[in-house]
Design a protein around this motif. Structure first.
Motif, PDB file in Angstrom:
ATOM      1  N   ILE A 206      11.256  43.543 -42.469  1.00  0.00           N
ATOM      2  CA  ILE A 206      11.641  42.139 -42.584  1.00  0.00           C
ATOM      3  C   ILE A 206      11.105  41.311 -41.420  1.00  0.00           C
ATOM      4  O   ILE A 206      10.996  40.099 -41.523  1.00  0.00           O
ATOM      5  CB  ILE A 206      13.172  41.974 -42.665  1.00  0.00           C
ATOM      6  CG1 ILE A 206      13.842  42.583 -41.415  1.00  0.00           C
ATOM      7  CG2 ILE A 206      13.707  42.608 -43.929  1.00  0.00           C
ATOM      8  CD1 ILE A 206      15.319  42.290 -41.347  1.00  0.00           C
ATOM      9  N   SER A 207      10.757  41.938 -40.316  1.00  0.00           N
ATOM     10  CA  SER A 207      10.201  41.172 -39.198  1.00  0.00           C
ATOM     11  C   SER A 207       8.689  41.160 -39.302  1.00  0.00           C
ATOM     12  O   SER A 207       8.108  41.918 -40.070  1.00  0.00           O
ATOM     13  CB  SER A 207      10.638  41.776 -37.866  1.00  0.00           C
ATOM     14  OG  SER A 207      10.149  43.090 -37.742  1.00  0.00           O
ATOM     15  N   GLY A 208       8.069  40.267 -38.572  1.00  0.00           N
ATOM     16  CA  GLY A 208       6.610  40.160 -38.608  1.00  0.00           C
ATOM     17  C   GLY A 208       5.974  41.375 -37.979  1.00  0.00           C
ATOM     18  O   GLY A 208       6.012  41.550 -36.768  1.00  0.00           O
ATOM     19  N   ASN A 209       5.401  42.225 -38.806  1.00  0.00           N
ATOM     20  CA  ASN A 209       4.797  43.441 -38.293  1.00  0.00           C
ATOM     21  C   ASN A 209       3.299  43.285 -38.115  1.00  0.00           C
ATOM     22  O   ASN A 209       2.608  42.817 -39.010  1.00  0.00           O
ATOM     23  CB  ASN A 209       5.095  44.608 -39.222  1.00  0.00           C
ATOM     24  CG  ASN A 209       6.550  45.004 -39.167  1.00  0.00           C
ATOM     25  OD1 ASN A 209       7.108  45.186 -38.102  1.00  0.00           O
ATOM     26  ND2 ASN A 209       7.168  45.126 -40.324  1.00  0.00           N
ATOM     27  N   THR A 210       2.823  43.703 -36.977  1.00  0.00           N
ATOM     28  CA  THR A 210       1.424  43.532 -36.621  1.00  0.00           C
ATOM     29  C   THR A 210       0.520  44.300 -37.569  1.00  0.00           C
ATOM     30  O   THR A 210       0.788  45.446 -37.915  1.00  0.00           O
ATOM     31  CB  THR A 210       1.190  44.016 -35.184  1.00  0.00           C
ATOM     32  OG1 THR A 210       2.047  43.280 -34.308  1.00  0.00           O
ATOM     33  CG2 THR A 210      -0.262  43.830 -34.776  1.00  0.00           C
ATOM     34  N   ILE A 211      -0.558  43.650 -37.969  1.00  0.00           N
ATOM     35  CA  ILE A 211      -1.600  44.300 -38.766  1.00  0.00           C
ATOM     36  C   ILE A 211      -2.668  44.815 -37.814  1.00  0.00           C
ATOM     37  O   ILE A 211      -3.164  44.071 -36.969  1.00  0.00           O
ATOM     38  CB  ILE A 211      -2.210  43.311 -39.773  1.00  0.00           C
ATOM     39  CG1 ILE A 211      -1.161  42.910 -40.813  1.00  0.00           C
ATOM     40  CG2 ILE A 211      -3.428  43.906 -40.448  1.00  0.00           C
ATOM     41  CD1 ILE A 211      -1.666  41.924 -41.838  1.00  0.00           C
ATOM     42  N   TYR A 212      -3.028  46.082 -37.949  1.00  0.00           N
ATOM     43  CA  TYR A 212      -4.061  46.699 -37.122  1.00  0.00           C
ATOM     44  C   TYR A 212      -5.293  46.943 -37.982  1.00  0.00           C
ATOM     45  O   TYR A 212      -5.192  47.450 -39.096  1.00  0.00           O
ATOM     46  CB  TYR A 212      -3.559  48.022 -36.534  1.00  0.00           C
ATOM     47  CG  TYR A 212      -2.418  47.846 -35.566  1.00  0.00           C
ATOM     48  CD1 TYR A 212      -1.104  47.937 -35.996  1.00  0.00           C
ATOM     49  CD2 TYR A 212      -2.660  47.551 -34.226  1.00  0.00           C
ATOM     50  CE1 TYR A 212      -0.052  47.747 -35.111  1.00  0.00           C
ATOM     51  CE2 TYR A 212      -1.613  47.369 -33.337  1.00  0.00           C
ATOM     52  CZ  TYR A 212      -0.317  47.465 -33.793  1.00  0.00           C
ATOM     53  OH  TYR A 212       0.720  47.270 -32.913  1.00  0.00           O
ATOM     54  N   PHE A 213      -6.454  46.600 -37.418  1.00  0.00           N
ATOM     55  CA  PHE A 213      -7.702  46.656 -38.160  1.00  0.00           C
ATOM     56  C   PHE A 213      -8.573  47.830 -37.743  1.00  0.00           C
ATOM     57  O   PHE A 213      -8.544  48.274 -36.592  1.00  0.00           O
ATOM     58  CB  PHE A 213      -8.508  45.375 -37.952  1.00  0.00           C
ATOM     59  CG  PHE A 213      -7.946  44.189 -38.666  1.00  0.00           C
ATOM     60  CD1 PHE A 213      -6.971  43.399 -38.086  1.00  0.00           C
ATOM     61  CD2 PHE A 213      -8.385  43.878 -39.944  1.00  0.00           C
ATOM     62  CE1 PHE A 213      -6.450  42.303 -38.753  1.00  0.00           C
ATOM     63  CE2 PHE A 213      -7.879  42.780 -40.621  1.00  0.00           C
ATOM     64  CZ  PHE A 213      -6.907  41.987 -40.024  1.00  0.00           C
ATOM     65  N   GLY A 214      -9.404  48.261 -38.685  1.00  0.00           N
ATOM     66  CA  GLY A 214     -10.474  49.189 -38.374  1.00  0.00           C
ATOM     67  C   GLY A 214     -11.680  48.438 -37.829  1.00  0.00           C
ATOM     68  O   GLY A 214     -11.660  47.219 -37.673  1.00  0.00           O
ATOM     69  N   GLU A 215     -12.753  49.198 -37.565  1.00  0.00           N
ATOM     70  CA  GLU A 215     -13.945  48.624 -36.963  1.00  0.00           C
ATOM     71  C   GLU A 215     -14.803  47.854 -37.962  1.00  0.00           C
ATOM     72  O   GLU A 215     -15.696  47.118 -37.556  1.00  0.00           O
ATOM     73  CB  GLU A 215     -14.789  49.727 -36.329  1.00  0.00           C
ATOM     74  CG  GLU A 215     -14.224  50.228 -35.015  1.00  0.00           C
ATOM     75  CD  GLU A 215     -14.403  49.207 -33.913  1.00  0.00           C
ATOM     76  OE1 GLU A 215     -13.441  48.461 -33.629  1.00  0.00           O
ATOM     77  OE2 GLU A 215     -15.499  49.145 -33.328  1.00  0.00           O
ATOM     78  N   GLY A 216     -14.559  48.031 -39.234  1.00  0.00           N
ATOM     79  CA  GLY A 216     -15.324  47.308 -40.242  1.00  0.00           C
ATOM     80  C   GLY A 216     -16.447  48.139 -40.839  1.00  0.00           C
ATOM     81  O   GLY A 216     -16.999  49.038 -40.186  1.00  0.00           O
TER      82      GLY A 216
END
Lengths: 112, 114
Positions: free
Chosen positions: B98-108
C-alpha cells in the motif's frame, strides 16, 4: 488526468555552480515520489523516495524535497560525474496496480 | 544490493523474427515490469505482472506478450518483430504493497530490428 512534468528540459552548469531541478505533478493523491539518475545507455538508478509534503532526503551533493504539488532536486557544488538525466516518477494513491508515472527527465551537463 | 538482470544487452533481429527478452530479479519482489524508452517519448509501460502467471497490459501492449512462470523471472516476447520496435527495453521490479514501493531497473536491452 495524472501527469508529471520536469523543468528545465536541459541544464548546463559549471563545476561548483549549484542549482535545482523541478518536478511538478498532478495526481489525485500521492503514494510516493521517486527520483532516478540515468546515465546514457543504462537503466535508471534509484536515488530517493519521498512520501509526504515537507519530507527531505540527502545523498552526497543531492538533496530532494517535496511539497504538495512539486519536488525539487537540489545539486550543491556539482562535479562533472553528476552529468546524467534525472527522472522523476510519481505513484498515485488510487491505482489499479502499482502504476508509476514518469516525467520526461532533465538532462544535466556539468562542465569542468 | 538489489539486482535486476537482463540477459541480453544488445540484440539485432530481422523483421518477422520472434524475439525473447529475459529478466531475472533476486529480491523476491512480487511486481515486475517491462518498459520501453525512446527519445522524446520517455519511459512507457508495456506490461506488468503482480504475481506468477498474472499479467496486466500497460500503456503500449500491442505487438508484445509476456510470460511469468516463476516469481523471479519475467519474459517479454515480440511475436513478429517490426522496425518500429527498435528501442531500449527496460525490465524492473518492486514489492507490492500500500505504500509507494521503489521500482528497481535493470541495465536495459538495446534491440535493433532490421
Amino acid at each position: 488526468e495524472d501527469q508529471v512534468t520536469q523543468s528545465p528540459e536541459a541544464l548546463r552548469l559549471q563545476e561548483g555552480e549549484s542549482s535545482s531541478l523541478n518536478c511538478s505533478y498532478t495526481v489525485s493523491g500521492l503514494r510516493g515520489l521517486f527520483w532516478y539518475r540515468q546515465d546514457p545507455g543504462k537503466g535508471p538508478e534509484f536515488l530517493f523516495t519521498l512520501y509526504s509534503a515537507g519530507e527531505e532526503k540527502e545523498k552526497e551533493r543531492l538533496k530532494a524535497t517535496l511539497t504538495k504539488k512539486e519536488s525539487f532536486l537540489h545539486i550543491t557544488a556539482p562535479k562533472p560525474e553528476d552529468s546524467a538525466t534525472y527522472l522523476c516518477a510519481v505513484q498515485p494513491l488510487k491505482t489499479s496496480y502499482d502504476k508509476v508515472i514518469f516525467g520526461p527527465g532533465t538532462s544535466l551537463s556539468v562542465i569542468p | 544490493d538489489v539486482k535486476v538482470t537482463q540477459s541480453s544487452r544488445y540484440l539485432v533481429k530481422r523483421t518477422g523474427e520472434k524475439v525473447f527478452l529475459e529478466c531475472v530479479q533476486d529480491m523476491d519482489h512480487e511486481n515486475m515490469f517491462w518498459y520501453r524508452q525512446d527519445p522524446g517519448l520517455g519511459l512507457r509501460l508495456i506490461y506488468f505482472s503482480y504475481d506468477v502467471k498474472m499479467k496486466e497490459k500497460g500503456d503500449i501492449p500491442e505487438g508484445y506478450s509476456v510470460s511469468r512462470e516463476k516469481k523471479e523471472r519475467f519474459s517479454l516476447i515480440l511475436e513478429s518483430a517490426s522496425t518500429n520496435q527498435t528501442s531500449m527495453y527496460l525490465c524492473a521490479s518492486s514489492l507490492h504493497g500500500i505504500s509507494g514501493n521503489t521500482i528497481y531497473f535493470g541495465e536495459g536491452s538495446w534491440l535493433t530490428v532490421v
